[in-house]
Design an enzyme around this catalytic site. Structure first.
Site: not given
Ligand code: SAH
Length: 494
Positions: A71, A80, A163, A300, A329, A350, A423, A450
């Site tokens: 790029c 990037c 992009c 994602q 999460y 969530e 997650d 992450c």
């Molecule tokens: N595994 C999920 C994505 C996880 S990303 C998927 O693939 O769709 C992290 C997620 O945690 C987000 O959706 C965010 O909204 C949520 N999150 C953030 N803080 C949180 C909390 N205190 N309790 C529960 N969920 C939360």
């Protein structure tokens, strides 16, 4: 030494943000766009007592780890950070970043980490991997509408309609939108004045189904000459959904609350496949979960690597169709719906109500009946369930949104699950959440992360609380950036 001085620097290390690090006169310098192994001539841009920042003026001797970035805008865009690094070197950088954080911030011995850590999973095709793009619209000096990117840390738009991380279709769509704007005198939004109509173009592409969604974010209620645009866009193969999204706020949040579908369906469908983790080919299997994605849904952005990451998470969970599993999460339930196919019962938590709505709809769409979803903070919902069982209360006593969904489920299993999957976002898990996880004593914990810095911190707490780290595997989801995902497995020892 002072600001604006030119110095020669040998880059001997790289920081977690992808910046090159070198020493001169006992001071440490951080240099954007410099790569380990480079010798550079640099201009000092900021000077403190023990460190400073500098800018690359010339490459005296380029590092062997360099490659030709594809790029031409990569230095100006800022999206990037390490595109000039060869793909293999990028992967090594990410592997080292995770390893270093686990050792330094997690307090694990280097030998031990080397014994549990597996090599990073790279991408087969490190360009054009994103299924979502959001281009801001602005006006150039001649008054023409342009689409592009905000220059790093600014709000001025660099015109680019392609992009290289996004799909090729983006360019065609943007050219259609810009031509429509020109022909119909549609103004671009101006952040400084809050005037003008077209703010952003959001494009989503289903990698499996090849379905396309376009949402036009506007600072108004209506799109003038809307049909002229729709007529153009709907000729594109795969076009399924065209919407306008209304955002009249003076904010840098891209989407407003209201979305109106003006052509086709209000969503596109895509599939996430389970992949075979037995070797590094990660071959597709027949098991897939369908997702309906609307402009506002979280999904994602790198579907191919997500499949590898979540397939590894599922393998680490070691399910045999009987287990009860919490997925904390859970977002729109991507992992939960994978888990549900191999578990007895899955409970997802969530914080975003809309995501839980999507998760429930996606469960129904796939005929999955053994997954339940709860809205709330993981650090509140989990302790609540745990306390409820400890006090011997009957299921169904939860209040609010979650009440209806839990009746009839086994509270005992919920308080003592076999597996917990987490997650979390970059900040990691809340201490109250980790504490309850330890009290629940699941056989295994699968931690998908992450941000390896907060992962290291949380793994230390879990290991001090009676778990042993068994497997660690980074997965590259975002080539050319410094971000890296990690999946880990912990086993209960006490
Ligand atoms: N595994 C999920 C994505 C996880 S990303 C998927 O693939 O769709 C992290 C997620 O945690 C987000 O959706 C965010 O909204 C949520 N999150 C953030 N803080 C949180 C909390 N205190 N309790 C529960 N969920 C939360």
């Amino acid at each position: 030494m002072q600001k604006n001085d030119i110095i020669e620097l040998e880059i001997t290390d790289m920081g977690v943000g992808g910046e090159g690090i070198g020493k001169a006169d006992g001071l440490t310098f951080f240099v954007k766009d410099a790569i380990i192994g480079d010798t550079i001539r640099a201009r000092i841009t900021k000077l403190k007592k023990t460190y400073g920042y500098a800018r690359v003026e010339a490459l005296v001797k380029p590092s062997e780890l360099r490659c030709e970035p594809r790029c031409p805008q990569h230095r100006r865009c800022g999206g990037c950070q390490i595109q000039a690094m060869a793909p293999e070197a990028q992967l090594k950088f990410k592997q080292e970043k995770v390893r270093g954080n686990l050792i330094r911030l997690g307090g694990f011995a280097a030998d031990f980490i080397d014994s549990v850590m597996e090599p990073i999973v790279g991408m087969d095709e490190p360009y054009r991997y994103r299924n979502k793009a959001q281009f801001p619209i602005g006006t150039d000096r001649e008054g023409n509408p342009v689409a592009g990117f905000y220059a790093a840390r600014t709000h001025s738009i660099i015109p680019v309609t392609d992009c290289l991380l996004g799909v090729e279709e983006n360019r065609t769509i943007l050219e259609m939108v810009l031509a429509y704007m020109k022909e119909n005198g549609i103004s671009a939004y101006d952040e400084a004045t809050g005037k003008g109509l077209m703010r952003h173009v959001l494009i989503r592409y289903g990698f499996t189904t090849k379905e396309i969604m376009v949402a036009l974010v506007i600072n108004g209620q209506k799109l003038p000459a809307q049909d002229a645009l729709v007529e153009r866009l709907c000729t594109l193969p795969g076009m399924k959904s065209i919407s306008i999204n209304i955002n009249r706020e003076n904010t840098n949040v891209i989407l407003g609350q209201e979305t109106i579908c003006i052509w086709g369906d209000p969503y596109i469908t895509d599939y996430i496949h389970l992949r075979d983790c037995s070797d590094d080919r990660f071959a597709l299997t027949d098991t897939a979960v369908a997702f309906q994605i609307s402009p506002q849904s979280f999904y994602q952005v790198n579907p191919v690597q997500t499949e590898k990451l979540y397939s590894l998470a599922l393998e680490y969970a070691g399910l045999t169709e009987t287990e009860s599993v919490w997925d904390l999460y859970c977002g729109i339930g991507t992992i939960s719906l994978f888990l549900a196919q191999k578990a007895g019962q899955v409970y997802g938590v969530e914080i975003v109500p809309q995501a839980i709505k999507d998760a429930k709809r996606n469960a129904a769409l796939n005929g999955i009946t053994n997954a339940q979803f709860f809205v709330g903070k993981a650090e509140e919902v989990l302790p609540e369930f745990y306390a409820r069982n400890a006090s011997g209360a009957e299921p169904g006593e939860m209040t609010g949104d979650n009440e209806a969904s839990i009746s009839g489920s086994g509270a005992g299993d919920m308080s003592h699950p076999d597996v917990i999957v987490v997650d979390p976002p970059r900040k990691g898990c809340d201490p109250a959440c980790l504490d309850t996880m330890l009290k629940m004593q699941p056989e295994r914990i699968v931690y998908v992360s992450c941000d390896s810095a907060t992962l290291a911190r949380d793994l230390r707490i879990l290991c001090d609380g009676g778990y042993e780290l068994k497997r660690v595997r980074p997965v590259d989801q975002f080539s050319h950036t410094v971000h890296v995902e990690v999946v880990t497995c912990l086993q209960r020892v006490m």
